[in-house]
Scaffold this motif. Structure first.
Motif, mmCIF file in Angstrom:
data_model
loop_
_atom_site.group_PDB
_atom_site.id
_atom_site.type_symbol
_atom_site.label_atom_id
_atom_site.label_comp_id
_atom_site.label_asym_id
_atom_site.label_seq_id
_atom_site.Cartn_x
_atom_site.Cartn_y
_atom_site.Cartn_z
ATOM 1 N N SER A 198 26.396 78.873 56.253
ATOM 2 C CA SER A 198 25.792 77.522 55.626
ATOM 3 C C SER A 198 24.756 76.879 56.460
ATOM 4 C CB SER A 198 26.930 76.381 55.150
ATOM 5 O OG SER A 198 27.673 76.111 56.612
ATOM 6 N N GLY A 199 24.691 77.423 57.775
ATOM 7 C CA GLY A 199 23.710 76.845 58.520
ATOM 8 C C GLY A 199 24.162 75.590 59.516
ATOM 9 N N ASP A 200 25.722 75.494 59.310
ATOM 10 C CA ASP A 200 26.140 74.415 60.124
ATOM 11 C C ASP A 200 26.141 75.032 61.526
ATOM 12 O OD1 ASP A 200 26.532 72.850 57.989
ATOM 13 O OD2 ASP A 200 28.918 73.448 57.906
ATOM 14 N N ASP A 201 25.643 73.984 62.468
ATOM 15 C CA ASP A 201 25.689 74.478 64.039
ATOM 16 C C ASP A 201 26.996 74.309 64.729
ATOM 17 O OD1 ASP A 201 25.066 75.098 66.554
ATOM 18 O OD2 ASP A 201 23.896 73.417 66.863
ATOM 19 N N LEU A 202 27.749 75.477 65.164
ATOM 20 C CA LEU A 202 29.088 75.171 65.815
ATOM 21 C C LEU A 202 28.827 75.317 67.211
ATOM 22 C CD1 LEU A 202 31.317 77.348 63.611
ATOM 23 C CD2 LEU A 202 30.889 74.963 63.313
#
Length: 409
Positions: free
Chosen positions: A304-308
């Motif tokens: 999704s492109g979420d940065d973790l």
């Protein structure tokens, strides 16, 4: 005529006297009352002193309406102040968060009486109070005062103080460890050492095929009871852990308190810190509590492109180990600078009514007691470094452009 004039003057004087008395009476306001509910028991109501106060009376009823002066659970007349305060105290009353006290007070100020009715105090937090030690035939039990330091370590010695810490030695087991991280925890000085008042937990990666095949026997000094966590033999593709790391657990266990840990979190692909509280009772209903957790990858993202990655910090009680649900249920803080770039102070304040999670003395998450109900256990402090594992990195995450090199089966 003279008598009439005297009567009029006397009447005017009497009216002025009454008016002055009413003005004096109206000028006084009952000082604000402060109420405390103590842990494990005790109740206190205190009011600042005023030079004209002659009497302070408190009447209260717990979890009910106070209908009459005799229908009370709490009652007392205070005839003199103590250290500048008028204090009513009941040291035996045991209250819980959510309890309510319906009360009224009476204050005599100079020659007048003042009453405040229909006031309700709701217990939102239990305050710690110092108690003396109690001694039995075999043990001494001491309840510490608020603010007392019960455990500290500056790591000034040349090695880890084994009077305070238990260095861990075991192999995470697929049946006993939810994370099943790809490491063995060992106690040698290559992976666990102190230097210049700092503790170092240093993982190393196997360099050859021969280091992940054969047998790894950690039975001597093993800190687990499961045989496979102490002695493991490689079978087929079930190789030995490819990483050797370190972890320590405090000998001290406690319930409630403030913890501050100054640390530099690890940076590196598929690596993460284990700065947490772990329950003494290893039962499913007692979750661990994360003090500080941030994945070491500098660039880690979901589809999704979420940065973790390492700019995202987590803390709080762990309701589930499965990602991404675990992260959603934890409190988080995002910075523009990776957390592993510098030393920071990670804190956790745990009381019967709430848990506050902080970094550098800034609270970024609060969990109220009604959000967790199964923390009725003593906990120990754990400090370690893990690599890989079942749940810390969701499948299909990418570190830069590289896909996670394993999947959960």
């Amino acid at each position: 005529m003279g008598d009439k004039i005297f009567f009029v003057l006397y009447l005017i004087s009497l009216i002025n006297s009454v008016a002055w008395g009413q003005a004096q009476q109206l000028a006084f306001t009952i000082p604000a009352l402060t109420l405390y509910a103590y842990q494990p028991r005790g109740f206190r109501a205190e009011m600042p002193d005023d030079n004209g106060i002659k009497l302070f009376t408190f009447h209260g009823k717990v979890n009910g309406l106070l209908s009459t002066a005799v229908d009370t659970d709490l009652s007392g007349d205070i005839n003199s102040p103590t250290n500048g305060k008028w204090v009513y105290e009941n040291p035996y009353l045991a209250l819980a968060v959510g309890d309510k006290i319906d009360y009224w007070i009476y204050v005599q100020h100079n020659s007048f009486g003042y009453t405040k009715h229909n006031v309700v105090f709701e217990v939102r937090e239990l305050t710690c109070k110092c108690n003396s030690s109690t001694i039995t035939s075999t043990k001494i039990y001491t309840k510490m005062c608020c603010g007392s330091i019960i455990f500290t370590d500056e790591f000034e010695e040349f090695e880890v103080d084994t009077n305070k810490w238990i260095p861990q030695q075991y192999i995470p087991s697929y049946t006993d460890d939810d994370h099943y991280e790809f490491v063995s925890y060992q106690t040698d000085s290559i992976h666990l050492f102190t230097r210049e008042s700092r503790l170092y937990l240093k993982p190393t990666v196997a360099r050859s095929y021969y280091e992940v095949t054969g047998r790894l026997n950690l039975t001597e000094g093993c800190t687990r009871s499961n045989r496979y966590s102490c002695d493991y033999t490689q079978v087929g593709s079930f190789i030995l852990p490819p990483v050797t790391s370190a972890k320590i657990v405090s000998k001290l266990s406690f319930k409630y308190g403030k913890i501050e840990i100054k640390a530099k979190l690890p940076i590196g692909d598929w690596i993460y810190p284990q700065i947490e509280l772990i329950p003494v009772n290893k039962l499913p209903q007692y979750p661990k509590i994360i003090i500080a957790y941030s994945r070491g990858n500098l660039n880690l993202s979901l589809n999704s492109g979420d940065d973790l990655g390492n700019t995202l910090l987590f803390g709080g009680p762990v309701s589930t180990e499965v990602e991404p649900e675990r992260s959603r249920n934890l409190k988080s803080r995002r910075l523009t600078v990776p957390f592993g770039r510098e030393m920071r102070t990670y804190g956790l304040l745990w009381s019967p009514s709430r848990i506050d999670i902080s970094v550098d003395n800034t609270v970024y998450g609060t969990i109220l007691a009604n959000e967790y109900t199964e923390l009725n256990s003593e906990y120990q402090i754990a400090l370690g470094v893990g690599v890989g594992g079942n749940y810390d990195f969701p499948d299909e995450t990418k570190s830069s452009s590289y896909l996670k090199p394993w999947v959960l089966i």
